[in-house]
Design an enzyme around this catalytic site. Structure first.
Site, PDB file in Angstrom:
ATOM      1  N   TYR A  49       0.839  -1.196   0.000  1.00 41.34           N
ATOM      2  CA  TYR A  49       0.000   0.000   0.000  1.00 41.34           C
ATOM      3  C   TYR A  49       0.878   1.251   0.000  1.00 41.34           C
ATOM      4  CZ  TYR A  49      -3.560  -3.235   1.889  1.00 41.34           C
ATOM      5  OH  TYR A  49      -4.413  -4.279   2.103  1.00 41.34           O
ATOM      6  N   GLU A  91     -18.912   2.888  21.533  1.00 43.57           N
ATOM      7  CA  GLU A  91     -19.976   2.966  20.531  1.00 43.57           C
ATOM      8  C   GLU A  91     -20.738   4.289  20.598  1.00 43.57           C
ATOM      9  OE1 GLU A  91     -21.459  -1.650  20.221  1.00 43.57           O
ATOM     10  OE2 GLU A  91     -22.083  -0.457  21.967  1.00 43.57           O
TER      11      GLU A  91
END
Length: 391
Positions: free
Chosen positions: A298, A372
């Protein structure tokens, strides 16, 4: 601040938490994500969003079309997990031997939340939003083959995020941006040291591949330390040495494997060249030889300056400026978001939402988890930028 859009993002908090937990139970790896694909496409159908599946590379591309034509902006989320046995004691723990230990379940849930809101707001869009749900970010990379299918040909800009604690310098609850390089390239090298084995009691009759390998490792460490300017971020890490099979036998072959990371293409290619030159010269000095493989994986994640500044100004409408961090240096982790950013202007940003209040657990660990309750911030940035860009 645009409290309306912030409250709008908060309104889907339960929605994205539910999706994150459901996805967390079914982590899959690489470019083989059948359960994840089924889950995401089912939700896109519920939302009435058109999509195309690329089953061979486990990618989904959806499109939300505004009522008026215009530019297209893309939002990207990765969906794959890691081959790690989970140790979190969550009620929604994975039990299939894999784990979402990097937070890609939350990235997918955030993009679904943004999709839900943007579908409801499409009358405000002058143009389209392309939703990229991508497999294989961890390995072997799903971005490049997806781009080769032509999915960016009509896209003007792209936006993506990474949650968790990818950059520990960003306080929890903050959003981090950086123009230019924000993450490093990621490459892999393999050196096969070839000597001549023999009895450990008679090393003079051998070409000692283990000794050669030790010399090579010590010299590789000096490439970054002594041949690259200290102002240039670069890493060369030997991560595996393999050779030998008995206490009194010198082996013919030893393998040296590792990873290289940098944010500069010239430095990247310099490291590639020097590893080959150094290892070959050392082996030859002892009568051995090497076989050398270097895989360019990458490239560095390079944020477009103008678009990133636009995204930052857009985000200021959503949250207080004190919650926006402008990063001075890149992190040396990598992401195949880089392939999109080589093709079109875009921005990759960090949402700091690790679990707990201190002693945060890093990514790729069996006990990794996120907060979350902060995921809605990612939804908010996605939606705010799309609305501003397509206004």
């Amino acid at each position: 601040m645009d409290l309306n859009k912030l409250e709008l993002a908060k309104s889907v908090s339960d929605y994205i938490i539910n999706h994150r937990r459901n996805l967390h139970k079914i982590p899959e790896i690489g470019l083989n994500l059948p359960l994840t694909m089924e889950y995401v496409t089912k939700e896109l159908r519920k939302l009435g969003i058109e999509y195309e599946e690329f089953e061979d590379i486990s990618c989904i591309v959806g499109v939300i079309k505004g009522e008026r034509s215009g530019k297209t902006i893309s939002l990207r989320a990765d969906m794959d997990g890691l081959p790690i046995i989970e140790n979190t004691n969550l009620t929604f723990t994975s039990t299939n031997g894999n784990m979402h230990a990097c937070g890609h379940d939350s990235h997918t849930a955030i993009l679904l939340g943004a999709a839900k809101l943007l579908q409801d707001l499409k009358s405000e869009l002058v143009g389209s939003v392309k939703l990229i749900f991508q497999g294989g970010e961890e390995y072997p990379g799903g971005a490049k083959p997806l781009i080769e299918r032509g999915i960016l040909k009509d896209v003007s800009a792209i936006l993506g995020l990474h949650g968790g604690i990818i950059d520990p310098s960003i306080p929890k609850g903050h959003i981090g941006f950086k123009t230019g390089p924000i993450m490093a390239s990621m490459d892999r090298f393999l050196i096969k040291v070839i000597g001549k084995g023999g009895h450990g009691a008679h090393p003079e009759d051998t070409i000692d591949s283990i000794n050669i390998a030790c010399e090579i490792v010590q010299s590789l460490n000096k490439i970054v330390a002594r041949q690259i300017p200290p102002t240039e971020p670069a890493i060369l890490s030997v991560t595996r040495i393999d050779g030998g099979f008995n206490q009194n036998i010198l082996p013919d072959i030893v393998e040296i494997e590792g990873t290289c990371r940098s944010t500069n293409e010239d430095i990247r290619h310099f490291i590639y060249k020097r590893i080959g030159e150094v290892s070959s010269a050392i082996a030859a000095g002892y009568g051995g030889k090497t076989e050398y493989i270097y895989d360019f994986k990458y490239p560095a994640v390079q944020n477009d300056e103008a678009f990133t500044k636009f995204v930052i100004e857009s985000t200021k409408k959503l949250v207080a400026p004190r919650l926006i961090d402008i990063l001075k240096v890149p992190v040396m982790a990598s992401d195949d978001m880089s392939f999109y950013l080589e093709e079109i202007p875009g921005t990759y940003f960090f949402l700091s939402n690790p679990k707990g209040e201190k002693d945060f657990v890093s990514h790729h660990r069996s006990d990794f988890d996120i907060d979350e309750d902060l995921m809605y911030l990612g939804v908010g940035v996605f939606v705010q930028v799309c609305l501003d860009y397509l206004s």
